[in-house]
Design an enzyme around this catalytic site. Structure first.
Site, mmCIF file in Angstrom:
data_model
loop_
_atom_site.group_PDB
_atom_site.id
_atom_site.type_symbol
_atom_site.label_atom_id
_atom_site.label_comp_id
_atom_site.label_asym_id
_atom_site.label_seq_id
_atom_site.Cartn_x
_atom_site.Cartn_y
_atom_site.Cartn_z
ATOM 1 N N GLU A 227 46.622 45.258 0.509
ATOM 2 C CA GLU A 227 47.693 44.557 1.218
ATOM 3 C C GLU A 227 49.071 44.993 0.729
ATOM 4 O O GLU A 227 50.010 45.096 1.517
ATOM 5 C CB GLU A 227 47.548 43.041 1.098
ATOM 6 C CG GLU A 227 48.569 42.321 1.952
ATOM 7 C CD GLU A 227 48.149 40.948 2.420
ATOM 8 O OE1 GLU A 227 48.955 40.330 3.138
ATOM 9 O OE2 GLU A 227 47.043 40.493 2.097
ATOM 10 N N THR A 228 49.200 45.284 -0.541
ATOM 11 C CA THR A 228 50.473 45.770 -1.070
ATOM 12 C C THR A 228 50.860 47.089 -0.412
ATOM 13 O O THR A 228 51.988 47.255 0.072
ATOM 14 C CB THR A 228 50.387 45.939 -2.601
ATOM 15 O OG1 THR A 228 50.099 44.662 -3.191
ATOM 16 C CG2 THR A 228 51.670 46.498 -3.181
#
Length: 153
Positions: A63-64
Site C-alpha cells: 500500500e505504501t
C-alpha cells in the site's frame, strides 16, 4: 506529470513520512515514477511469532508503494486514498530485505490500480498484491499534517 510536479510530490511524501508506519517498518523508496515505484523493507522487525515476514507487513509495503505511485499519477493538486487492497502470499521470507515493485495497471482521472510484486533477495516472489486508489481534488483547508513526533519504539 511534469518533472517539477513529481519532485513536489516526492518531497511532500518524504516530509510527511517521518514517524509513520512506513517509517517505523523501515520502508525505503529506491525508484519512483507514476508508472513504477520500487521500495525495500527489512524482514527483521516485521515478522510474526514463527519468525516469518508478517503478511500484514507485506500489505503495508504494497500500500505504501502503490499509494505513492498513485499520488505521482494524480499530481500535486490532488490526493489519493486507498479503497481496496488484496494480497496473495506465495512463500515465506525469514531474513534480509524484501523488494516491492509497483506497476500501474490502470491510471484514470478518478481511479488508479497497481500491481505490487514483492520478492526476496533471491528474486523469488513472496507476495502479489493489487491496490486500487481513488483520486480526489485537494481541499485547500484540508492539507495533510505531518504526524506528531513521538518517542515510541
Amino acid at each position: 506529470m511534469e518533472q517539477d510536479d513529481a519532485l513536489r510530490v516526492m518531497e511532500a511524501y518524504q516530509a510527511a513520512s517521518k514517524d509513520t508506519l512506513a517509517d517505523r517498518m523501515g520502508i525505503t523508496i529506491v525508484e519512483a515514477s507514476a508508472e513504477r515505484v520500487v521500495g525495500t523493507m527489512p524482514v527483521a522487525g516485521n515478522i510474526q511469532p514463527y519468525g516469518l515476514l508478517h503478511g500484514g507487513a507485506s500489505c503495508v509495503l504494497a500500500e505504501t508503494l502503490g499509494s505513492l505511485a498513485s499520488a505521482l499519477h494524480a499530481g500535486p493538486d490532488r490526493i489519493t486514498v486507498g479503497v481496496e487492497i488484496n494480497a496473495t502470499h506465495h512463500r515465506a521470507a525469514t531474513d534480509g530485505l524484501v523488494t516491492g515493485v509497483t506497476t500501474l495497471l490502470h491510471g484514470g482521472r478518478t481511479i488508479t490500480t497497481h500491481e505490487i510484486v514483492i520478492t526476496n533477495e533471491a528474486g523469488r516472489r513472496v507476495c502479489t498484491s493489487r491496490l486500487t486508489c481513488m483520486l480526489m481534488d485537494r481541499v485547500p483547508s484540508r492539507v495533510p499534517r505531518a504526524a506528531p513526533s513521538s518517542d515510541r519504539t
